[in-house]
Design an enzyme around this catalytic site. Structure first.
Site, PDB file in Angstrom:
ATOM      1  CD  GLU A   1      -2.954  -0.736   2.423  1.00 30.00           C
ATOM      2  OE1 GLU A   1      -2.585   0.360   3.035  1.00 30.00           O
ATOM      3  OE2 GLU A   1      -3.711  -1.509   2.544  1.00 30.00           O
TER       4      GLU A   1
ATOM      5  CG  ASP B   1      -3.342   8.294   7.663  1.00 25.33           C
ATOM      6  OD1 ASP B   1      -3.236   6.393   8.676  1.00 25.33           O
ATOM      7  OD2 ASP B   1      -4.236   8.851   7.294  1.00 25.33           O
TER       8      ASP B   1
ATOM      9  CE1 TYR C   1      -7.489  -1.977   6.628  1.00 26.58           C
ATOM     10  CE2 TYR C   1      -6.235  -1.583   4.704  1.00 26.58           C
ATOM     11  CZ  TYR C   1      -6.405  -1.535   6.481  1.00 26.58           C
ATOM     12  OH  TYR C   1      -4.920  -0.761   7.292  1.00 26.58           O
TER      13      TYR C   1
END
Length: 264
Positions: A49, A60, A175
């Site tokens: 990735e 994040d 995911y």
């Protein structure tokens, strides 16, 4: 079968989970990124990735946020990331997934982005803040037209019906975000993680990769027992942060990835 699907199939035949390391493209700079991406593959990555740096990476944690800031300060753009992939795709030899937010794609132009992603050899796009309902308006059809997989996220709070809908909309793999909140290392995995991942995997027709907060070989081994793939990001990004600019960084990164690969 897509390149992502083929990679998971190879791992399935070898009776193991796929290792999917993540790095922010352009961190600490674009030239260094070339060596670091190759180090991921040399260490045993099955897919990689590559994060597209963005000024407001809401999913994040601090480590990856700082990586995005360093990449942006070095002048890295989405176009640079696409050129980075294009220069290295053949040498890497494993599928490449772009990890991005939708804002850079929208600003770049969806059709332009998809055309250049295909020309660069991008195999999949994970647009972290794009739900399937929005993705189906423009991005998903454009990517399908270029045989690029679009990976969606399933959260611990996603119910059974929602999880199945996301599974139907995704291609390549699904995911699973292993925690509520943002990316980042942690000392222990949540108690619910392995149980929920095992259940979710049974509901999906696609491979299931688990990420967000998985950092040690021990944690990788735990997740590999219940998932088709394991994503490790912040632990590797932290190594880049701590040793960036040092000539031995690619070797150290390769060694770290090799340790993680041994755990799958």
């Amino acid at each position: 079968m897509s390149e992502l699907g083929a990679a998971f199939e190879r791992c399935r035949r070898e009776k193991r989970a796929a290792l999917i390391p993540y790095l922010t493209g352009g961190d600490p700079d674009l030239d260094a990124s070339e060596d670091l991406l190759r180090a991921l593959v040399a260490g045993g990555a099955d897919l990689i990735e590559v994060g597209v740096p963005f000024s407001d990476p809401v999913a994040d944690g601090p480590i990856n946020q700082r990586a995005a800031q360093r990449a942006l300060a070095a002048g890295t753009s989405l176009a640079d990331i696409l050129r980075l992939v294009a220069r290295n795709r053949d040498r890497l030899g494993v599928p490449v997934v772009l990890f991005t937010y939708f804002n850079p794609v929208h600003a770049y132009g969806v059709e332009r982005f998809v055309e250049q992603a295909a020309a660069s050899g991008v195999d999949g796009v994970l647009c972290v803040d794009l739900p399937p309902e929005e993705g189906e308006r423009r991005l998903a059809p454009a990517l399908r037209g270029q045989d690029i997989d679009l990976v969606y996220l399933v959260a611990p709070t996603s119910g059974r019906r929602r999880s199945r809908a996301i599974g139907r909309a995704s291609s390549g793999f699904v995911y699973y975000v292993s925690r509520t909140g943002v990316t980042g290392e942690r000392q222990r995995l949540p108690r619910y993680l392995l149980r929920q991942a095992k259940r979710l995997r049974k509901r999906l027709d696609l491979p299931l990769a688990v990420g967000f907060g998985i950092s040690t070989p021990e944690q990788v081994a735990q997740v590999a027992r219940v998932a088709d793939g394991v994503v490790v990001g912040s632990a590797l990004v932290r190594l880049v942060e701590e040793r960036g600019g040092e000539p031995e960084l690619p070797r150290l990164l390769e060694e770290r990835v090799r340790e993680l690969r041994g755990a799958v």
